[in-house]
Design a protein around this motif. Sequence first.
Motif, PDB file in Angstrom:
ATOM      1  N   ASP A 124       0.819  -1.207   0.000  1.00 15.07           N
ATOM      2  CA  ASP A 124       0.000   0.000   0.000  1.00 15.07           C
ATOM      3  C   ASP A 124       0.854   1.259   0.000  1.00 15.07           C
ATOM      4  OD1 ASP A 124      -2.180  -1.689   0.221  1.00 15.07           O
ATOM      5  OD2 ASP A 124      -2.409  -1.389   2.385  1.00 15.07           O
ATOM      6  N   ILE A 125       0.247   2.364  -0.474  1.00  8.01           N
ATOM      7  CA  ILE A 125       0.806   3.693  -0.267  1.00  8.01           C
ATOM      8  C   ILE A 125      -0.218   4.441   0.573  1.00  8.01           C
ATOM      9  CG2 ILE A 125       1.807   5.760  -1.292  1.00  8.01           C
ATOM     10  CD1 ILE A 125       2.195   4.287  -3.884  1.00  8.01           C
ATOM     11  N   GLU A 126       0.231   5.033   1.673  1.00  9.36           N
ATOM     12  CA  GLU A 126      -0.673   5.697   2.600  1.00  9.36           C
ATOM     13  C   GLU A 126      -0.216   7.119   2.883  1.00  9.36           C
ATOM     14  OE1 GLU A 126      -1.123   3.464   6.180  1.00  9.36           O
ATOM     15  OE2 GLU A 126      -2.057   1.740   5.186  1.00  9.36           O
ATOM     16  N   ILE A 127      -1.155   7.887   3.402  1.00 15.97           N
ATOM     17  CA  ILE A 127      -0.858   9.220   3.904  1.00 15.97           C
ATOM     18  C   ILE A 127      -1.780   9.474   5.091  1.00 15.97           C
ATOM     19  CG2 ILE A 127      -2.478  10.453   2.373  1.00 15.97           C
ATOM     20  CD1 ILE A 127      -0.198  12.613   2.117  1.00 15.97           C
ATOM     21  N   ALA A 128      -1.244  10.026   6.151  1.00 17.36           N
ATOM     22  CA  ALA A 128      -2.017  10.288   7.372  1.00 17.36           C
ATOM     23  C   ALA A 128      -2.720   9.028   7.876  1.00 17.36           C
ATOM     24  CB  ALA A 128      -3.036  11.402   7.120  1.00 17.36           C
ATOM     25  N   GLY A 129      -2.059   7.864   7.713  1.00 15.48           N
ATOM     26  CA  GLY A 129      -2.610   6.611   8.208  1.00 15.48           C
ATOM     27  C   GLY A 129      -3.708   6.018   7.364  1.00 15.48           C
ATOM     28  N   SER A 133      -3.556   4.026  -2.276  1.00  7.08           N
ATOM     29  CA  SER A 133      -3.004   3.249  -3.388  1.00  7.08           C
ATOM     30  C   SER A 133      -2.754   1.812  -2.949  1.00  7.08           C
ATOM     31  CB  SER A 133      -1.686   3.862  -3.870  1.00  7.08           C
ATOM     32  OG  SER A 133      -1.060   3.034  -4.844  1.00  7.08           O
ATOM     33  N   GLY A 134      -3.266   0.856  -3.731  1.00  8.27           N
ATOM     34  CA  GLY A 134      -2.968  -0.552  -3.535  1.00  8.27           C
ATOM     35  C   GLY A 134      -2.240  -1.069  -4.756  1.00  8.27           C
ATOM     36  N   ASN A 135      -1.300  -1.979  -4.558  1.00  5.65           N
ATOM     37  CA  ASN A 135      -0.470  -2.446  -5.664  1.00  5.65           C
ATOM     38  C   ASN A 135      -0.385  -3.965  -5.695  1.00  5.65           C
ATOM     39  OD1 ASN A 135       1.070   0.179  -6.737  1.00  5.65           O
ATOM     40  ND2 ASN A 135       0.755   0.334  -4.542  1.00  5.65           N
ATOM     41  N   SER A 136      -0.181  -4.488  -6.885  1.00  7.09           N
ATOM     42  CA  SER A 136      -0.069  -5.926  -7.064  1.00  7.09           C
ATOM     43  C   SER A 136       1.067  -6.214  -8.038  1.00  7.09           C
ATOM     44  CB  SER A 136      -1.395  -6.481  -7.605  1.00  7.09           C
ATOM     45  OG  SER A 136      -1.380  -7.886  -7.594  1.00  7.09           O
ATOM     46  N   THR A 144       9.063  -8.573 -14.710  1.00  7.10           N
ATOM     47  CA  THR A 144       8.228  -8.343 -13.540  1.00  7.10           C
ATOM     48  C   THR A 144       7.328  -7.148 -13.814  1.00  7.10           C
ATOM     49  OG1 THR A 144       9.767  -9.308 -11.950  1.00  7.10           O
ATOM     50  CG2 THR A 144       8.235  -7.659 -11.108  1.00  7.10           C
ATOM     51  N   PHE A 145       6.087  -7.317 -13.453  1.00 12.79           N
ATOM     52  CA  PHE A 145       5.061  -6.335 -13.763  1.00 12.79           C
ATOM     53  C   PHE A 145       4.329  -5.952 -12.483  1.00 12.79           C
ATOM     54  CE2 PHE A 145       0.512  -5.831 -14.748  1.00 12.79           C
ATOM     55  CZ  PHE A 145       0.584  -4.717 -15.557  1.00 12.79           C
ATOM     56  N   SER A 146       4.287  -4.669 -12.193  1.00 14.78           N
ATOM     57  CA  SER A 146       3.577  -4.179 -11.003  1.00 14.78           C
ATOM     58  C   SER A 146       2.527  -3.178 -11.455  1.00 14.78           C
ATOM     59  CB  SER A 146       4.563  -3.502 -10.046  1.00 14.78           C
ATOM     60  OG  SER A 146       3.876  -2.892  -8.965  1.00 14.78           O
ATOM     61  N   HIS A 147       1.315  -3.315 -10.910  1.00 18.03           N
ATOM     62  CA  HIS A 147       0.307  -2.292 -11.211  1.00 18.03           C
ATOM     63  C   HIS A 147      -0.389  -1.859  -9.941  1.00 18.03           C
ATOM     64  CE1 HIS A 147      -2.458  -5.894 -12.576  1.00 18.03           C
ATOM     65  NE2 HIS A 147      -1.915  -6.093 -11.420  1.00 18.03           N
ATOM     66  N   GLY A 148      -0.799  -0.579  -9.953  1.00 18.44           N
ATOM     67  CA  GLY A 148      -1.388  -0.019  -8.750  1.00 18.44           C
ATOM     68  C   GLY A 148      -2.433   1.031  -9.042  1.00 18.44           C
ATOM     69  N   THR A 149      -3.141   1.432  -7.991  1.00 22.93           N
ATOM     70  CA  THR A 149      -4.181   2.438  -8.091  1.00 22.93           C
ATOM     71  C   THR A 149      -3.726   3.721  -7.402  1.00 22.93           C
ATOM     72  OG1 THR A 149      -5.172   1.673  -6.021  1.00 22.93           O
ATOM     73  CG2 THR A 149      -5.994   0.693  -8.052  1.00 22.93           C
ATOM     74  N   LEU A 150      -4.287   4.836  -7.844  1.00 23.55           N
ATOM     75  CA  LEU A 150      -4.100   6.119  -7.177  1.00 23.55           C
ATOM     76  C   LEU A 150      -5.479   6.756  -7.030  1.00 23.55           C
ATOM     77  CD1 LEU A 150      -0.962   7.857  -8.770  1.00 23.55           C
ATOM     78  CD2 LEU A 150      -1.217   7.021  -6.435  1.00 23.55           C
ATOM     79  N   MET A 151      -5.995   6.767  -5.815  1.00 23.20           N
ATOM     80  CA  MET A 151      -7.309   7.364  -5.574  1.00 23.20           C
ATOM     81  C   MET A 151      -7.156   8.885  -5.547  1.00 23.20           C
ATOM     82  SD  MET A 151      -8.655   4.742  -2.613  1.00 23.20           S
ATOM     83  CE  MET A 151     -10.162   5.676  -2.324  1.00 23.20           C
ATOM     84  N   TYR A 152      -7.563   9.514  -6.625  1.00 24.86           N
ATOM     85  CA  TYR A 152      -7.491  10.976  -6.705  1.00 24.86           C
ATOM     86  C   TYR A 152      -8.798  11.587  -6.207  1.00 24.86           C
ATOM     87  CZ  TYR A 152      -7.079  15.693  -8.645  1.00 24.86           C
ATOM     88  OH  TYR A 152      -7.044  17.068  -8.790  1.00 24.86           O
ATOM     89  N   ARG A 153      -9.914  11.131  -6.777  1.00 29.40           N
ATOM     90  CA  ARG A 153     -11.225  11.623  -6.355  1.00 29.40           C
ATOM     91  C   ARG A 153     -12.245  10.484  -6.484  1.00 29.40           C
ATOM     92  NH1 ARG A 153     -12.494  16.003  -9.924  1.00 29.40           N
ATOM     93  NH2 ARG A 153     -10.863  17.197  -8.878  1.00 29.40           N
ATOM     94  N   VAL A 154     -11.993   9.388  -5.806  1.00 34.14           N
ATOM     95  CA  VAL A 154     -12.835   8.189  -5.888  1.00 34.14           C
ATOM     96  C   VAL A 154     -14.026   8.324  -4.941  1.00 34.14           C
ATOM     97  CG1 VAL A 154     -12.883   5.694  -5.412  1.00 34.14           C
ATOM     98  CG2 VAL A 154     -10.927   6.712  -6.598  1.00 34.14           C
ATOM     99  N   ASP A 155     -15.160   7.759  -5.331  1.00 28.31           N
ATOM    100  CA  ASP A 155     -16.351   7.718  -4.479  1.00 28.31           C
ATOM    101  C   ASP A 155     -16.125   6.661  -3.400  1.00 28.31           C
ATOM    102  OD1 ASP A 155     -18.798   7.496  -3.264  1.00 28.31           O
ATOM    103  OD2 ASP A 155     -19.933   7.173  -5.111  1.00 28.31           O
TER     104      ASP A 155
END
Length: 339
Positions: A124-129, A133-136, A144-155
């Motif tokens: 994971d990538i976290e801020i303020a606990g 972002s979650g990665n796999s 080797t292939f890594s992909h992840g999410t970045l929640m910018y303005r997710v519901d």
Amino acid sequence: MQYYIMKSRDIRDNLATEQYLMNSPKIKLPMMLFYIEKPCIIVGRNQNTVEEINQAYCQEHDITVTRRLSGGGAMYQDLGNLCFSMIMPADQARFGNFAQLVQPVLLALHRMGAKKATVTGRNDIEIAGKKFSGNSMYTRQGRTFSHGTLMYRVDTTAVAQALRVPHDKIASKGIKSVRSRVTNIEPYLDRQYRGLSTDQFRDELVKQIWQVGDLGQIKKAAYELSAADRNAIAELRRRFYDNWDWVYGRSPMFTVQKRRHFTAGTIDARFLVEDGYIQSVKIYGDFFGTRDVVEVAEALKDVPYQPAAISRTLQQLKLNDYFMGIPQNEVIELLAQQH
């Protein structure tokens, strides 16, 4: 370093594109991919799809459900989320070292104002606990292939409604709900990076990664798909991401369930036992590994359903290849225990 920005908003197209480019001899490594999609859930390779999602909610809200090639847990995404991927030679990226592969993105976010963003836990990538972002990760044929999410303005309301996060996983993190554990990164960025569309946020992130003032300056690094590429991607979508068997699978009637949450992931094993012998095993979970857990299931087939027999069989396998970071003796203890 090459990059490719996907135009499709369909997760099935984008996962097929990832799969194709990862194996394509035409790309130059390392390579980064970026994409945005309509509401969807992507379950990990080893997960039981039906148990991970709120099926009724997904149908009612037209949420696409599919499965990826890599391990890890289920992820909800919508148009407020940006996905990124990194493809590298396997000999330059240690499997499981997420901090290495997300480093370009993390440094870019620091430059954009989110200076306290850190890589935590397994992936994971976290801020303020809170996680944004979650990665796999997935490795095959020297890459080797890594992909992840970045929640910018997710519901975040939809995240909580669409996913079924097991209580043992939530409890292990000392929180009350999945919604309380996630956040969007937008409020933590410098003012100039707030209020952007997700596309604009993506472009600003790319410029920060490459340290340029305009995307035109890195035009030569941008990959373009050929007609042959597109045809191959369409076939991968048909074979995998649009395929009911791949996404949901045909679950047998399991008579025994063995489940435990470890620091490095959850293992959920279902045994079908008949006449004292194991007829079949299905192993689900959000763990990572360099080998397919189907091999563990095959090794257990026709083994007497007895702790000693199961333990002997499992001791012959290098279980860390399948359940990375979970001690071998603890995996054996879980799978060999009797109910």
